[in-house]
Enzyme design. Structure first.
Site, PDB file in Angstrom:
ATOM      1  N   GLN A 150       0.778  -1.331  -0.286  1.00  0.00           N
ATOM      2  CA  GLN A 150       0.054  -0.251  -0.038  1.00  0.00           C
ATOM      3  C   GLN A 150       0.564   1.148  -0.237  1.00  0.00           C
ATOM      4  OE1 GLN A 150      -3.238   0.150  -0.311  1.00  0.00           O
ATOM      5  NE2 GLN A 150      -3.453   2.012  -0.199  1.00  0.00           N
ATOM      6  N   VAL A 170      -6.232   7.163  -3.537  1.00  0.00           N
ATOM      7  CA  VAL A 170      -5.560   5.577  -2.848  1.00  0.00           C
ATOM      8  C   VAL A 170      -6.124   6.098  -0.946  1.00  0.00           C
ATOM      9  CG1 VAL A 170      -3.366   4.499  -3.077  1.00  0.00           C
ATOM     10  CG2 VAL A 170      -5.163   5.435  -5.040  1.00  0.00           C
ATOM     11  N   ALA A 171      -5.649   5.094  -0.285  1.00  0.00           N
ATOM     12  CA  ALA A 171      -5.987   5.026   1.223  1.00  0.00           C
ATOM     13  C   ALA A 171      -4.935   5.441   1.582  1.00  0.00           C
ATOM     14  CB  ALA A 171      -7.047   3.643   1.608  1.00  0.00           C
ATOM     15  N   SER A 176      -6.032   0.993   4.442  1.00  0.00           N
ATOM     16  CA  SER A 176      -6.817   0.773   3.690  1.00  0.00           C
ATOM     17  C   SER A 176      -7.439  -0.524   3.373  1.00  0.00           C
ATOM     18  CB  SER A 176      -5.044   0.130   1.820  1.00  0.00           C
ATOM     19  OG  SER A 176      -6.519  -1.269   1.449  1.00  0.00           O
ATOM     20  N   HIS A 178      -7.928  -2.588   1.930  1.00  0.00           N
ATOM     21  CA  HIS A 178      -6.914  -3.682   1.430  1.00  0.00           C
ATOM     22  C   HIS A 178      -6.406  -5.103   2.275  1.00  0.00           C
ATOM     23  CE1 HIS A 178      -8.712  -3.969  -3.258  1.00  0.00           C
ATOM     24  NE2 HIS A 178      -8.446  -2.518  -2.639  1.00  0.00           N
ATOM     25  N   ASP A 185     -11.392  -5.765  -5.594  1.00  0.00           N
ATOM     26  CA  ASP A 185     -11.911  -4.982  -6.717  1.00  0.00           C
ATOM     27  C   ASP A 185     -12.380  -6.143  -8.311  1.00  0.00           C
ATOM     28  OD1 ASP A 185     -11.129  -2.701  -5.239  1.00  0.00           O
ATOM     29  OD2 ASP A 185      -9.038  -2.176  -6.066  1.00  0.00           O
ATOM     30  N   GLU A 234     -16.758   4.353  -6.144  1.00  0.00           N
ATOM     31  CA  GLU A 234     -15.355   2.857  -7.028  1.00  0.00           C
ATOM     32  C   GLU A 234     -16.602   2.262  -7.151  1.00  0.00           C
ATOM     33  OE1 GLU A 234     -12.353   1.434  -4.279  1.00  0.00           O
ATOM     34  OE2 GLU A 234     -11.271   3.749  -4.498  1.00  0.00           O
ATOM     35  N   HIS A 237     -15.586  -1.416  -5.965  1.00  0.00           N
ATOM     36  CA  HIS A 237     -14.787  -1.844  -4.765  1.00  0.00           C
ATOM     37  C   HIS A 237     -15.956  -2.796  -3.828  1.00  0.00           C
ATOM     38  CE1 HIS A 237     -11.519  -1.786  -1.617  1.00  0.00           C
ATOM     39  NE2 HIS A 237     -13.263  -1.466  -0.535  1.00  0.00           N
TER      40      HIS A 237
END
Length: 274
Positions: A150, A170-171, A176, A178, A185, A234, A237
């Protein structure tokens, strides 16, 4: 005398909203805020414990502050809320990462982003299978992403668009979803397997938005809710939260942040009723 009692009983019954009415839209359904406001003065602890949100009181973030950052301590919680306010520890790696048996945009390449936590991975397999049966071919693009990865993704965005624009898209490392191993995604062939806002208008994107909750997933960053999520829309996501929570969120058109605001409000009532 008996007729008066009958009338009184009928009036009482007609004024009662069930739990299903409150959150899932029964025939007497009212907007959640109104139902909550009306119920605050007479809800007993027993009543509150029947609320569909009650089980999630214990699923809220447990936080510890370090150097001005709110770090999440219960990171393995399936309903963990990682966002710009609450950060995962830099050292956190989900303990049960697996590679789901689904179609990936990058084929069989063995990479970090092909992984999800086991429960989420099983649910993803079920969702992709159901989509395929409905004639919709989905492709997984990016799942788990480590803190280190990340950092690389965020820095690349900063180099391309500057820090301010990067934080909108973007985180920041640690914030994040993720990194939780609970987000994937998703794209389609007609989008060239890319992550595009237009994916939401495709048959595959529409299918996901209407059906993902049946498999425990929610569209995490909704259109028009950027002021709440602090991220742009998004369409690709999707975040795993479990079927029950996903259904509540979907039926009420909430973000995950709004879901937990309602959980927090319920907790206050529960604490007051004890």
């Amino acid at each position: 005398m008996s007729s008066l009692l009958t009338i009184a009983l009928a009036v009482t019954i007609s004024c009662v909203n069930t739990v299903e009415d409150q959150y899932f839209g029964g025939q007497n359904a009212e907007p959640v805020a109104k139902v909550e406001q009306k119920a605050t003065s007479n809800n007993t602890l027993a009543d509150l414990e029947k609320d569909p949100l009650y089980p999630y009181i214990d699923k809220q973030n447990k936080l510890v502050e370090k150097n001005g950052i709110q770090y999440i301590e219960n990171e393995e919680n399936i309903l963990v809320l990682a966002n710009k306010d609450y950060s995962l520890q830099p050292t956190y790696t989900p303990p049960d990462l697996v590679r789901p048996n689904v179609t990936f945009s990058f084929g069989n390449e063995q990479v970090e982003k092909a992984q999800l936590r086991k429960e989420a991975g099983t649910a993803l397999e079920e969702m992709f299978k159901a989509a395929n049966q409905d004639g919709k071919k989905l492709f997984a693009v990016s799942g788990y992403r480590s803190y280190k990865r990340q950092q690389e993704v965020f820095q690349a965005e900063v180099n391309s668009k500057g820090d301010k624009k990067a934080r909108e898209a973007v985180a920041y490392p640690g914030t994040s979803e993720h990194q939780t191993g609970l987000a994937m995604d998703i794209s389609s062939e007609n989008q060239s397997y890319e992550l595009t806002e237009a994916f939401g208008t495709t048959p595959e994107g529409k299918w996901l938005e209407e059906n993902a909750h049946n498999y425990g997933f929610i569209l995490r960053y909704m259109k028009g809710r950027e002021d709440i999520t602090k991220y742009q829309y998004e369409s690709w996501h999707y975040r795993y939260v479990g079927k029950d929570a996903a259904t509540i969120i979907y039926k009420n058109n909430w973000t995950l942040e709004e879901f937990f605001e309602h959980v927090k409000a319920l907790q206050k009532k529960v604490d007051a009723a004890k």
